[in-house]
Scaffold this active site. Structure first.
Site, short mmCIF file in Angstrom:
data_model
loop_
_atom_site.label_atom_id
_atom_site.label_comp_id
_atom_site.label_asym_id
_atom_site.label_seq_id
_atom_site.Cartn_x
_atom_site.Cartn_y
_atom_site.Cartn_z
N GLN A 181 0.82 -1.22 0.00
CA GLN A 181 0.00 0.00 0.00
C GLN A 181 0.86 1.27 0.00
O GLN A 181 0.41 2.33 -0.44
CB GLN A 181 -0.95 0.02 1.20
N SER A 201 3.28 -4.76 -5.06
CA SER A 201 2.31 -5.40 -5.95
C SER A 201 1.93 -4.44 -7.08
O SER A 201 1.65 -3.27 -6.83
CB SER A 201 1.05 -5.74 -5.14
N CYS A 327 -9.53 -7.43 0.62
CA CYS A 327 -8.83 -8.72 0.74
C CYS A 327 -9.55 -9.64 1.71
O CYS A 327 -9.44 -10.84 1.64
CB CYS A 327 -7.40 -8.49 1.21
N1 PLP Z 1 -0.39 -6.64 1.32
C1 PLP Z 1 -1.22 -5.59 1.43
C2 PLP Z 1 -0.97 -4.55 2.48
C3 PLP Z 1 -2.31 -5.46 0.55
O1 PLP Z 1 -3.14 -4.41 0.67
C4 PLP Z 1 -2.51 -6.46 -0.44
C5 PLP Z 1 -3.68 -6.40 -1.33
O2 PLP Z 1 -4.63 -5.71 -1.11
C6 PLP Z 1 -1.60 -7.53 -0.51
C7 PLP Z 1 -0.55 -7.58 0.39
C8 PLP Z 1 -1.75 -8.60 -1.54
O3 PLP Z 1 -1.31 -8.20 -2.79
P1 PLP Z 1 -1.85 -8.95 -4.11
O4 PLP Z 1 -3.28 -8.54 -4.27
O5 PLP Z 1 -0.96 -8.47 -5.21
O6 PLP Z 1 -1.68 -10.41 -3.87
#
Ligand code: PLP
Length: 386
Positions: A181, A201, A327
């Protein structure tokens, strides 16, 4: 529609699509092939790695391309902890904060369940902050790894990563941070931050979903999670996603261009939005640190509502946002992040997150704040208990 869910994902930027397009079409070679098609793919991958390394202030060999933030987090937490314990069987504990994304939290729990590690959880204060004192209290001689996120995906609180990493370093414990983020808004120079591993990401930055990267400092050993042909220097097997790597590198570069000024501008818009929401809904509770927070996140609890109902009502009024975090969407459970910050379960169920990208305008946020008032009043009037 006003899209205020950029922390969940963003559309692919035109420049990113243009940069990756050749590697999905004419230049489709496999970087491992020993012919001209392979060579040109390998060159593109090497360039993308160099650009990504430049953005993170590290060497190209310290970048591992992954299938996203989740895989980068899994690789960091499991890969470093397992490699360290193999080298020294006494290193059987990992430290995470109480507000980690499930990609980190569940990786730690997997180490506990399957590999016999113990997990030490650093508590946060009511603003979602990890203090140095709280971290110092859980570090032990057996700690194999510390993983603390840079910025929280639900409430936007930014952690003092450089100070926390420095503390771990005094005890020679590798420090990983989930910067998924933070990327696009905060400095990502891994040398200045003093971290040993950092995850990003692509889809939070205008690259496609399913592309990420992990920085791992050269001297840190990593047990791979995906075994096969030994790509990514044996740290992550599988034919590389050349187009994805090019996309991530392009999106990162674009996001760093003029970042400070853009972050300051969006932070101002965010603060105006927070003020307008509070004026319209006097009972609204801002969650997270009011000062040390992502420019792009405004998160609230609206007592006397359910976050899910406010979200639906807002969509009827042309505003897209999220209740809790995408998520964890699909679960009715109150957000563990808010519970860790001391909110009770009932209040935590009323959480709504608004998150913006750099294209947001003051006019859109004014309209959104008015819609928030309408939506909250309408949901409260339906709730017999409020
Ligand atoms: N870490 C954080 C803080 C996130 O907000 C997210 C996704 O929202 C992820 C990891 C996971 O990333 P990805 O969607 O690319 O798997």
């Amino acid at each position: 529609m006003i899209f205020l869910d950029a922390a969940a994902t963003t559309p692919v930027r035109r420049e990113v699509l243009d940069a990756m397009w050749p590697f999905l079409t004419g230049e489709f070679g496999n970087p491992s092939s020993r012919h001209s098609f392979g060579d040109s793919a390998a060159r593109a991958l090497a360039d993308a790695r160099a650009v990504t390394a430049g953005a993170l202030g590290c060497r190209p060999g310290e970048i591992v391309f992954t299938s996203g933030g989740t895989e980068a987090d899994n690789l960091a937490v499991q890969g470093i902890a397992l490699a360290r314990r193999t080298a020294d069987p006494r290193l059987d504990r990992v430290v995470i904060s109480a507000v980690e994304h499930p990609a980190v939290e569940e990786s730690a729990r997997f180490l506990e369940r399957v590999h016999g590690f113990s997990v030490d959880v650093v508590p946060v204060d009511s603003l979602g902050r990890v203090t140095e004192a709280a971290l110092a209290a859980v570090l032990r001689p057996e700690t194999a790894l510390v993983s603390i996120m840079y910025a929280n995906n639900e409430v936007g609180t930014v952690q003092p990563i450089a100070r926390l990493a420095a503390l771990a370093r005094t005890q020679r414990i590798p420090f990983h941070t989930d910067a998924v983020q933070a990327a696009g808004w905060l400095p990502l120079d891994t040398a200045a931050l003093g971290v040993d591993a950092l995850s990003i990401s692509g889809h939070k930055l205008g690259a496609p979903k399913g592309q990420g990267a992990l920085f791992v400092r050269g001297r840190i050993r990593l047990e791979p999670l995906i075994h096969g042909g030994g790509q990514e220097r044996g740290r992550r097997s599988g034919t590389e996603n050349v187009a994805g790597a090019v996309a991530l590198a392009t999106a990162l570069t674009l996001s760093q261009d003029g970042q400070q000024a853009r972050a300051a501008l969006v932070a101002e818009l965010r603060d105006d939005f927070i003020g307008a929401v509070r004026a319209g809904v006097p009972g609204a509770v801002l969650t997270g640190d009011p000062a040390e927070r992502l420019p792009s996140v405004a998160s609230f609890c609206f007592p006397g509502t359910s976050g899910e109902s406010v979200l639906l009502e807002l969509e009827r009024h042309g505003v897209i946002c999220s209740s809790g975090s995408a998520c964890a969407a699909g679960s009715d459970e109150p957000s563990p992040v808010l519970l860790a910050m001391g909110f009770d379960a009932t209040t935590a169920q009323t959480a709504v997150r608004f998150s913006f990208d750099a294209t947001i305008t003051a006019a859109e946020l004014r309209e959104a704040a008015a819609a928030v008032r309408t939506a909250v009043v309408s949901v409260q009037s339906l709730d017999p208990t409020s």
